[in-house]
Design an enzyme around this catalytic site. Structure first.
Site, short mmCIF file in Angstrom:
data_model
loop_
_atom_site.label_atom_id
_atom_site.label_comp_id
_atom_site.label_asym_id
_atom_site.label_seq_id
_atom_site.Cartn_x
_atom_site.Cartn_y
_atom_site.Cartn_z
N TYR A 56 0.79 -1.09 -0.12
CA TYR A 56 0.15 0.06 -0.07
C TYR A 56 0.76 1.46 0.03
O TYR A 56 1.52 1.73 0.89
CB TYR A 56 -0.89 0.00 1.22
CG TYR A 56 -2.02 -1.13 1.27
CD1 TYR A 56 -2.20 -1.98 0.27
CD2 TYR A 56 -2.37 -1.29 2.49
CE1 TYR A 56 -3.08 -3.14 0.28
CE2 TYR A 56 -3.30 -2.58 2.71
CZ TYR A 56 -3.62 -3.25 1.51
OH TYR A 56 -4.38 -4.39 1.69
N SER A 192 -12.42 -5.37 1.90
CA SER A 192 -13.65 -4.73 1.13
C SER A 192 -15.00 -5.20 1.78
O SER A 192 -15.98 -5.58 0.67
CB SER A 192 -13.32 -4.77 -0.26
OG SER A 192 -12.18 -3.99 -0.82
N PRO A 193 -15.37 -5.23 2.89
CA PRO A 193 -16.67 -5.62 3.40
C PRO A 193 -17.71 -4.69 2.87
O PRO A 193 -18.91 -5.13 3.10
CB PRO A 193 -16.42 -5.51 4.84
CG PRO A 193 -15.33 -4.33 5.39
CD PRO A 193 -14.44 -4.66 4.10
N LEU A 194 -17.26 -3.49 2.50
CA LEU A 194 -18.42 -2.46 2.08
C LEU A 194 -18.56 -2.52 0.37
O LEU A 194 -19.18 -1.71 -0.22
CB LEU A 194 -18.25 -1.35 2.46
CG LEU A 194 -18.26 -1.01 3.89
CD1 LEU A 194 -17.74 0.47 4.56
CD2 LEU A 194 -19.65 -1.20 4.55
N PHE A 198 -19.58 0.34 -2.65
CA PHE A 198 -20.95 0.23 -3.38
C PHE A 198 -21.99 -0.17 -2.52
O PHE A 198 -23.13 0.34 -2.63
CB PHE A 198 -20.67 -1.02 -4.26
CG PHE A 198 -21.87 -1.45 -4.97
CD1 PHE A 198 -22.51 -0.59 -6.33
CD2 PHE A 198 -22.44 -2.54 -4.75
CE1 PHE A 198 -23.27 -0.87 -7.03
CE2 PHE A 198 -23.87 -2.73 -5.43
CZ PHE A 198 -24.13 -1.97 -6.59
#
Ligand SMILES: NC(=O)c1ccc[n+]([C@@H]2O[C@H](COP(=O)([O-])OP(=O)(O)OC[C@H]3O[C@@H](n4cnc5c(N)ncnc54)[C@H](OP(=O)(O)O)[C@@H]3O)[C@@H](O)[C@H]2O)c1
Length: 314
Positions: A56, A192-194, A198
């Protein structure tokens, strides 16, 4: 946040913080001081696990996390990842770099971010086991892996966590991966649980993403895909309104409700959203509503491959 969850031998708060977007991959990162304030606010809110990776930035996210958490080092679990190591030497040199950037003498949870060519997962696990014996690593994790790889690694060095993409629109780990981690006592960390934002209902059809935002090239975020997938976000928004929570909170509550050993790591650059996301851990959402959400997700065929392009974890 009060209750805790287990990731193998680690005990953590039920929601962690994904720190990636504070340096990279979602367009302009916030000013450094704001990012540090956000991470420290997360600590105050009871977040214990902070997720970063050497890639990152590269490197700048670990430096940021290291600076932010130095004053509270012993209260938190720092998770980082090394990228596609081709040799034991590569792993060791990544770990030395991570330790330096993170301003610490141990990595609480070290993941292989992706497995590289030329190094068997058993050799990765063996090297991490050596690093653990040397006191440099606390626990071991793998990211973006299937059941067979999990078993092979776990036989050499017990895994604390598997980190795969998982959310209402990325459910490939249900089945073999979930069965395997359950059987072996391994935790699961959804990235990316969301759904890269989106599932919060804030990403609308036609939205454009700038350079430096991964969604500018993720297949699920093209104009056509966003239009086709909108009914899923709409369903989350509608059900969230019905039960009086935010869509992001409902998406996180759904993830948390799937298994007791799941610890999502939503990412955000905004303190208000951090507070909102963390509060999802203490919501008491009616299981019928969560079941309705599952049925909706079962019915909708998501258009576009996941960001990694990988279609299954088997
Ligand atoms: N292992 C891997 O291969 C891998 C891959 C990707 C990510 N990860 C890890 O997983 C973490 C989380 O993933 P992610 O950041 O890609 O995706 P995410 O958590 O699913 O979503 C992040 C996006 O949602 C937005 N957002 C967050 N909270 C919101 C809320 N309450 N309401 C509306 N929008 C909201 C954020 O925008 P703002 O920033 O503007 O709030 C950002 O655009 C990363 O930070 C990283 O640590 C791991």
């Amino acid at each position: 946040m009060t209750a805790t969850r287990r990731l193998g031998a680690l005990t953590v708060a039920p929601i962690g913080l994904g720190c990636m977007g504070l340096s990279a991959n979602y367009g302009t990162p916030p000013p450094r001081a704001d990012a540090i304030t956000l991470m420290r606010r997360a600590v105050d809110l009871g977040v214990t696990m902070f997720d970063t990776a050497e890639i990152y930035g590269p490197h700048t996210n670990e430096e940021l996390v290291g600076e932010a958490l130095e004053p509270v080092r012993n209260q938190v679990v720092i998770a980082t990842k090394f990228w596609r190591a081709g040799s034991e030497r590569d792993i060791r040199s990544s770990v030395e770099g991570s330790l330096r950037r993170l301003r610490t003498d141990r990595i609480d949870l070290l993941y292989a971010h992706r497995l590289g060519e030329g190094l068997a997962v058993e050799d990765v696990a063996g090297t991490v086991a050596d690093l653990a014996r040397e006191g440099k690593v606390g626990a071991f994790g793998l990211s973006e892996v299937g059941a067979a790889t999990i078993r092979r690694a776990h036989a050499v060095m017990p895994l604390a966590a598997v980190q795969n993409e998982y959310s209402l629109w990325a459910r490939e780990s249900e089945g073999a991966v979930f069965d395997t981690v359950d059987e072996l006592g391994i935790g699961f960390v959804p990235w990316s649980p969301l759904g890269q934002g989106f599932l919060t209902g804030t990403v609308r059809p036609g939205q454009q993403f700038g350079r430096g935002d991964v969604r500018s090239f993720f297949p699920r975020f093209t104009t056509d895909a966003l239009a086709a997938n909108a009914p899923l976000a709409d369903a989350v928004v509608e059900l969230a309104q019905r039960v009086g929570v935010t869509p992001g909170q409902l998406a996180l509550a759904w993830v948390l409700a799937q298994r007791p050993w799941i610890v999502p790591i939503p990412g955000t650059r905004r303190i208000g959203r951090l507070e909102e996301n963390v509060a999802a851990a203490t919501l008491d959402v009616d299981p019928e509503v969560l079941g309705e959400l599952t049925s909706t997700a079962d019915r909708i065929r998501v258009r576009g491959a996941r960001g990694t392009g990988r279609e299954s974890y088997s």
